[in-house]
Scaffold this motif. Structure first.
Motif, PDB file in Angstrom:
ATOM      1  N   ARG A 106      26.977 -23.423   8.192  1.00 40.93           N
ATOM      2  CA  ARG A 106      26.992 -22.415   9.166  1.00 40.93           C
ATOM      3  C   ARG A 106      26.736 -20.819   8.159  1.00 40.93           C
ATOM      4  O   ARG A 106      25.951 -20.090   8.760  1.00 40.93           O
ATOM      5  N   LYS A 107      27.602 -20.587   7.422  1.00 41.87           N
ATOM      6  CA  LYS A 107      27.603 -19.483   6.687  1.00 41.87           C
ATOM      7  C   LYS A 107      27.118 -19.179   5.311  1.00 41.87           C
ATOM      8  O   LYS A 107      26.930 -18.223   4.713  1.00 41.87           O
ATOM      9  N   GLY A 108      26.673 -20.430   4.828  1.00 34.49           N
ATOM     10  CA  GLY A 108      26.004 -20.474   3.212  1.00 34.49           C
ATOM     11  C   GLY A 108      27.031 -20.353   2.323  1.00 34.49           C
ATOM     12  O   GLY A 108      28.194 -20.060   2.783  1.00 34.49           O
ATOM     13  N   VAL A 109      26.808 -20.673   1.109  1.00 35.68           N
ATOM     14  CA  VAL A 109      27.809 -20.653  -0.037  1.00 35.68           C
ATOM     15  C   VAL A 109      28.401 -19.267  -0.040  1.00 35.68           C
ATOM     16  O   VAL A 109      29.743 -19.125  -0.491  1.00 35.68           O
ATOM     17  N   ARG A 110      27.533 -18.226  -0.142  1.00 31.95           N
ATOM     18  CA  ARG A 110      28.212 -17.080  -0.509  1.00 31.95           C
ATOM     19  C   ARG A 110      29.012 -16.580   0.699  1.00 31.95           C
ATOM     20  O   ARG A 110      29.890 -15.720   0.568  1.00 31.95           O
ATOM     21  N   GLY A 111      28.699 -16.860   1.688  1.00 34.64           N
ATOM     22  CA  GLY A 111      29.273 -16.375   2.966  1.00 34.64           C
ATOM     23  C   GLY A 111      30.553 -17.056   3.295  1.00 34.64           C
ATOM     24  O   GLY A 111      31.314 -16.682   4.266  1.00 34.64           O
ATOM     25  N   THR A 112      31.018 -18.179   2.558  1.00 36.49           N
ATOM     26  CA  THR A 112      31.966 -18.992   2.634  1.00 36.49           C
ATOM     27  C   THR A 112      33.022 -18.856   1.475  1.00 36.49           C
ATOM     28  O   THR A 112      32.753 -18.512   0.507  1.00 36.49           O
ATOM     29  N   SER A 113      34.372 -18.404   2.167  1.00 37.51           N
ATOM     30  CA  SER A 113      35.255 -18.407   0.963  1.00 37.51           C
ATOM     31  C   SER A 113      36.470 -19.474   0.987  1.00 37.51           C
ATOM     32  O   SER A 113      36.434 -20.190   2.147  1.00 37.51           O
ATOM     33  N   LEU A 114      37.003 -19.733  -0.025  1.00 34.69           N
ATOM     34  CA  LEU A 114      38.028 -20.870  -0.136  1.00 34.69           C
ATOM     35  C   LEU A 114      38.971 -20.384   0.898  1.00 34.69           C
ATOM     36  O   LEU A 114      39.912 -21.165   1.402  1.00 34.69           O
ATOM     37  N   SER A 115      39.512 -19.188   1.171  1.00 35.37           N
ATOM     38  CA  SER A 115      40.487 -18.904   2.108  1.00 35.37           C
ATOM     39  C   SER A 115      40.087 -19.098   3.540  1.00 35.37           C
ATOM     40  O   SER A 115      40.917 -19.527   4.209  1.00 35.37           O
ATOM     41  N   ASP A 116      38.585 -19.062   3.716  1.00 32.30           N
ATOM     42  CA  ASP A 116      38.349 -19.380   5.099  1.00 32.30           C
ATOM     43  C   ASP A 116      38.816 -21.011   5.232  1.00 32.30           C
ATOM     44  O   ASP A 116      38.972 -21.325   6.460  1.00 32.30           O
ATOM     45  N   ILE A 117      38.100 -21.726   4.119  1.00 32.68           N
ATOM     46  CA  ILE A 117      38.073 -23.098   4.405  1.00 32.68           C
ATOM     47  C   ILE A 117      39.886 -23.477   4.442  1.00 32.68           C
ATOM     48  O   ILE A 117      40.176 -24.364   5.322  1.00 32.68           O
ATOM     49  N   ALA A 118      40.650 -22.917   3.661  1.00 29.97           N
ATOM     50  CA  ALA A 118      41.848 -23.125   3.627  1.00 29.97           C
ATOM     51  C   ALA A 118      42.382 -22.814   4.916  1.00 29.97           C
ATOM     52  O   ALA A 118      43.453 -23.833   5.464  1.00 29.97           O
ATOM     53  N   ARG A 119      42.225 -21.870   5.570  1.00 28.08           N
ATOM     54  CA  ARG A 119      42.983 -21.411   6.478  1.00 28.08           C
ATOM     55  C   ARG A 119      42.520 -22.424   7.830  1.00 28.08           C
ATOM     56  O   ARG A 119      43.403 -22.921   8.503  1.00 28.08           O
TER      57      ARG A 119
END
Length: 94
Positions: free
Chosen positions: A21-34
């Motif tokens: 949805r957001k691309g690799v650049r637009g995604t953070s590990l913090s987003d995934i972890a949350r």
């Protein structure tokens, strides 16, 4: 080595969804972890970096997709196999 304290299948699903949805650049590990309900440090410890997690998640996605394609193309008439291929491909990219 300690066992993982999270469900890898959930993390891969969440990570790939966010990368899609957001691309690799637009995604953070913090987003995934949350979204996965784990600490960001757990993901760093397990995968080393966001890019490494992307590669693992993508490899898993590709393996699942190719397995599904092999199954769809494995039997039936040419027409049935092509229909199954296109149905799977369209479903996959939606």
């Amino acid at each position: 080595m300690r066992p993982r304290e999270f469900d890898q299948d959930d993390v891969f699903r969440i990570a790939f969804d966010q990368f899609w949805r957001k691309g690799v650049r637009g995604t953070s590990l913090s987003d995934i972890a949350r979204e996965a309900g784990v600490q960001r440090g757990c993901l760093y410890n397990a995968y080393g970096s966001k890019e490494s997690l992307f590669l693992v998640a993508y490899e898993r996605y590709a393996d699942e997709y190719l397995t599904s394609l092999e199954k769809a193309l494995g039997s039936g008439t040419l027409r049935e196999r092509l229909t199954a291929f296109f149905n799977l491909t369209i479903k996959n990219f939606r």
